[in-house]
Structures are given as structure tokens and as C-alpha cells.
Design a protein around this motif. Structure first.
Motif, PDB file in Angstrom:
ATOM      1  N   LEU A 108       0.835  -1.132   0.034  1.00 48.48           N
ATOM      2  CA  LEU A 108      -0.031  -0.258  -0.210  1.00 48.48           C
ATOM      3  C   LEU A 108       0.856   1.303   0.060  1.00 48.48           C
ATOM      4  CD1 LEU A 108      -1.505  -2.428   1.603  1.00 48.48           C
ATOM      5  CD2 LEU A 108      -3.040  -0.606   2.492  1.00 48.48           C
ATOM      6  N   LYS A 109       0.653   2.180  -1.037  1.00 44.53           N
ATOM      7  CA  LYS A 109       1.205   3.369  -1.100  1.00 44.53           C
ATOM      8  C   LYS A 109       0.713   4.716  -0.875  1.00 44.53           C
ATOM      9  CE  LYS A 109       4.915   1.297  -3.525  1.00 44.53           C
ATOM     10  NZ  LYS A 109       5.863   1.083  -4.724  1.00 44.53           N
ATOM     11  N   ALA A 121      -4.083   5.282   3.283  1.00 43.31           N
ATOM     12  CA  ALA A 121      -3.268   4.074   3.374  1.00 43.31           C
ATOM     13  C   ALA A 121      -3.259   3.244   4.634  1.00 43.31           C
ATOM     14  CB  ALA A 121      -1.846   4.325   2.633  1.00 43.31           C
ATOM     15  N   GLY A 122      -3.253   4.013   5.696  1.00 46.47           N
ATOM     16  CA  GLY A 122      -3.373   3.297   6.849  1.00 46.47           C
ATOM     17  C   GLY A 122      -4.698   2.734   7.179  1.00 46.47           C
ATOM     18  N   VAL A 141       3.186  -7.483   9.020  1.00 47.69           N
ATOM     19  CA  VAL A 141       3.897  -6.262   8.469  1.00 47.69           C
ATOM     20  C   VAL A 141       5.077  -6.477   8.160  1.00 47.69           C
ATOM     21  CG1 VAL A 141       4.371  -3.739   8.411  1.00 47.69           C
ATOM     22  CG2 VAL A 141       1.896  -4.609   9.397  1.00 47.69           C
ATOM     23  N   LEU A 142       5.380  -6.371   6.859  1.00 46.11           N
ATOM     24  CA  LEU A 142       7.065  -6.854   6.644  1.00 46.11           C
ATOM     25  C   LEU A 142       7.863  -5.638   6.473  1.00 46.11           C
ATOM     26  CD1 LEU A 142       6.252  -9.404   3.527  1.00 46.11           C
ATOM     27  CD2 LEU A 142       6.648  -9.702   6.032  1.00 46.11           C
ATOM     28  N   GLU A 143       7.222  -4.478   6.006  1.00 45.93           N
ATOM     29  CA  GLU A 143       8.068  -3.297   5.866  1.00 45.93           C
ATOM     30  C   GLU A 143       6.912  -2.264   5.965  1.00 45.93           C
ATOM     31  OE1 GLU A 143      10.859  -2.443   6.064  1.00 45.93           O
ATOM     32  OE2 GLU A 143      11.396  -0.581   5.187  1.00 45.93           O
ATOM     33  N   LYS A 153       3.407   6.253   4.177  1.00 47.60           N
ATOM     34  CA  LYS A 153       3.929   6.520   3.037  1.00 47.60           C
ATOM     35  C   LYS A 153       3.892   5.370   2.051  1.00 47.60           C
ATOM     36  CE  LYS A 153       6.991   9.947   4.944  1.00 47.60           C
ATOM     37  NZ  LYS A 153       8.487  10.500   5.035  1.00 47.60           N
ATOM     38  N   THR A 154       4.313   4.108   2.840  1.00 45.30           N
ATOM     39  CA  THR A 154       4.457   2.791   2.229  1.00 45.30           C
ATOM     40  C   THR A 154       4.126   1.774   3.337  1.00 45.30           C
ATOM     41  OG1 THR A 154       6.739   2.450   2.062  1.00 45.30           O
ATOM     42  CG2 THR A 154       5.828   3.578   0.112  1.00 45.30           C
ATOM     43  N   VAL A 155       3.580   0.641   3.134  1.00 42.66           N
ATOM     44  CA  VAL A 155       3.492  -0.467   4.015  1.00 42.66           C
ATOM     45  C   VAL A 155       3.351  -1.788   3.350  1.00 42.66           C
ATOM     46  CG1 VAL A 155       0.910  -0.067   4.322  1.00 42.66           C
ATOM     47  CG2 VAL A 155       2.453  -1.538   6.010  1.00 42.66           C
TER      48      VAL A 155
END
Length: 360
Positions: A108-109, A121-122, A141-143, A153-155
Motif C-alpha cells: 500500500l502506497k 493508506a493506514g 507487516v513486513l516493511e 507512506k508505504t507499507v
């Protein structure tokens, strides 16, 4: 009719024999792959046997109906039921996406809208996490790269199924693959002082999680860099070179991970994401080389950029591919995503049936 079932029934019987062999289970990856195929074919064979039995019951009822009207009514009910089973069997015989039995890695970005997009995104991450919990799936959650106001910002999150996929309980990728695209939100941002509704967007990428047997990664093709983690996370953050960046030289794909405290853990997470991206890249190349008819069977629901709108003032969710609309956005964001996903699945099945008819 349904002549294609005969070889599938033979394959199902062969798989049953192989799964009963203890030697098969000496290779867990092989046993898992055979088990998934066995369950898939079991649904087909079961529907075909039911369809065949109902045909025999209908014929017997019609013969008896010549003397007893009650049997004529029974014949009509059996015929109607047989048509339902025939439609289900036809759907089961449609060409499948070979990745449908896999778990998922979702990225997700944030997009247009700055902090508001990151907050959205959150919200999407929470929606998918809640939905996974309802299905009995596990998420990890990997990153993640957080924004200043607590969004992302990215997840990148992994979604793992609860067991062997079935028709009634499909794997995460078969369910979530329709989520790939741009999700648009209309609401009053927390940063808006005058109460005006703004439009922003976040992007979702859905990848089937690749197993090591799916994608072979040559260590010689990798450039691995380590660097110091940043952000919250404990004593090791900002003090040790635990973050990992992996560059796949042939494709140019770059993956970074810093969420875990150890360099080894971050390396493993990055490799998981890399394998899934490489698998998705290989699938995209295969689709691009295939004919239009083949592509329509593999990916039928349009993956245009803006796939869905989340309208907060009207509590409305709208899927632009299927025409689905509902005024229960609050519940959808709390994980009640099933009806939305079902509309995508039904549209996909209808498009593939249409493509099959045109190719007949």
C-alpha cells in the motif's frame, strides 16, 4: 456434456493414491502442492457426481410421474436443482489463475493528497487486517514507512491463509487479487480547517506470495547493502547496520527492509518480497505475450487505475468496475469487505464465461 470432467476424475483418483503414500509427505512442499490440487479437483468431481445422480433421480421421477402427479412435481424440483449444480460445475471448470491457491503480499502506497493520502493508506491497511481476522487469516507487516501524522507512506503486509483452500474458503490471493489499483477517498482531511471535502488516493499492489520452488533466485544476481535503520523500534534502531537493501541485478527490482531488529530477519523479509515481485513480473510478461482471449480468461476484471471510491460524507463505497454501491462505508472500513469482493468475483466469473462462449 462435461466431458472434460473424465480426465480430471482420473487425476483426482491418482492424487488420492499419491497422497496416501508416506513417501509423498517426505517432501512437505510437494505434499502441500498435491493437497491443494486434490482439494480443487475434489470440488469438481463432487459437483459432477451430484449432477449425474440428480439426472438419474430426475429420470426415475419422470417415469413414476406418469402414474403419480406427486412424482412429476419431484421431477421438476430435481431438474431445477440439477440446473443449479450444472451452473456451479461450469464455473468450476473455467480456466483458473494458477496463483489462486497462494497467500498474498500487499503493498500500500500513499499517492495524491500528501499526509491525507498516507492516513488513508493506514485506513486501508486496517480494513484489510480486520477482514483477514474475520476470515481466520494471519497478517504480518513486513516493511513500513510511517508519515508524520501516523499514516503510511508505504507499507507491505503478508496475508497467510488458514489451511488448504476450498471453493467455499478460497486462498487469500484468489480473494484479494481484485484489490490491486488506485483507491480514491473523498472526505474532510484532518489538516483541513474550513471543513472542505478533499479527494486523495492511495495505491494497492497485490502479489501472490512466491514459494522458493516458484522462483529461483541466484545469489550471484543480488547486490545486498546494509545500512542503519531509522524511525521508532527500540535500542538497535539507529545504532546498528540492521536494515537491508537487496537489488536484483537482472531485473533492477530493489527491496528494502528495516522493520526487524536483526540484519538476518530483514534479509529474509526482503527476499520474501523480492520473490513475490519476480513471480508477478514473470506472470505479467506471460500475459503480455499471450493472446487477447487468453488474457481475458486470466484477468477479466478491469484493473484500471481508479478502481474504487470511498465517500465519507455520504458513507458510500463505489466499485467502478462492477457498479457495486452501498452506504455502509463505516462497516466496510471495519473489515466487512465480503460483499464488495463478491461483486468482483461474480463479474470475473461472468466475463470468463462470456469469453469461453465466444471462443467456443
Amino acid at each position: 456434456m462435461f466431458e472434460a470432467v473424465v480426465p480430471l476424475q482420473a487425476e483426482h483418483a491418482d492424487l488420492e493414491r499419491r497422497l496416501a503414500d508416506p513417501n509423498t509427505h517426505a517432501d512437505p512442499a510437494l505434499a502441500r502442492r498435491l493437497g491443494r490440487r486434490y482439494a480443487e479437483l475434489g470440488a469438481v468431481v463432487g459437483a459432477w457426481l451430484e449432477w449425474t445422480r440428480l439426472g438419474e433421480d430426475e429420470q426415475a421421477a419422470r417415469e413414476l410421474g406418469a402414474d403419480d402427479a406427486s412424482f412429476a412435481e419431484e421431477a421438476a424440483r430435481t431438474a431445477a436443482r440439477r440446473e443449479e449444480v450444472a451452473a456451479r460445475l461450469q464455473r468450476l471448470l473455467l480456466p483458473r489463475d494458477e496463483a489462486d491457491d497462494k497467500d498474498v503480499i500487499m503493498e500500500l502506497k500513499s499517492g495524491e493528497g500528501g499526509e491525507e493520502s498516507a492516513l488513508f493508506a493506514g485506513d486501508l491497511l486496517r480494513m484489510y487486517t480486520r477482514y483477514a481476522e474475520q476470515r481466520g487469516w494471519r497478517t504480518e507487516v513486513l516493511e513500513a514507512s510511517e508519515s508524520d501524522l501516523g499514516g503510511y507512506k508505504t507499507v507491505t503486509v503478508a496475508v497467510k491463509g488458514s489451511g488448504t483452500p476450498t471453493e467455499d474458503d478460497p486462498a487469500p490471493y484468489a480473494t484479494l487479487k481484485f484489490e490491486g489499483g488506485v483507491h480514491r477517498v473523498q472526505r474532510v482531511p484532518v489538516t483541513e480547517s474550513q471543513g472542505r471535502v478533499h479527494t486523495s488516493a492511495a495505491g494497492v499492489l497485490v502479489l501472490p506470495e512466491a514459494e522458493q520452488v516458484d522462483v529461483e533466485v541466484d545469489e550471484n544476481d543480488l547486490r545486498i547493502d546494509v545500512f542503519r535503520s531509522s524511525g521508532p523500534g527500540g535500542q538497535s534502531v539507529n545504532t546498528t547496520d540492521s536494515a537491508v537493501r537487496i537489488t536484483h541485478l537482472p531485473s533492477g527490482i530493489v527491496v528494502s527492509c528495516q522493520n526487524e531488529k536483526s540484519q538476518l530477519q530483514n534479509r529474509e523479509q526482503a527476499l520474501r518480497i523480492l520473490r513475490s515481485r519476480l513471480l508477478a513480473d514473470a506472470r505479467d510478461r506471460a500475459d503480455a505475450e499471450a493472446s487477447e482471449a487468453r488474457r481475458s480468461q486470466v484477468r477479466t476484471v478491469d484493473r484500471s487505475e481508479r478502481i474504487r471510491t470511498y465517500n465519507y460524507p455520504e458513507n458510500r463505497i463505489s466499485d467502478h468496475r462492477t457498479g457495486y454501491k452501498a452506504h455502509n462505508l463505516d462497516r466496510v472500513l471495519d473489515g466487512e469487505l465480503g460483499p464488495v469482493l463478491e461483486s468482483c468475483r461474480e463479474a470475473d466469473v461472468a466475463a470468463r464465461l462470456e469469453a469461453l462462449g465466444e471462443g467456443a
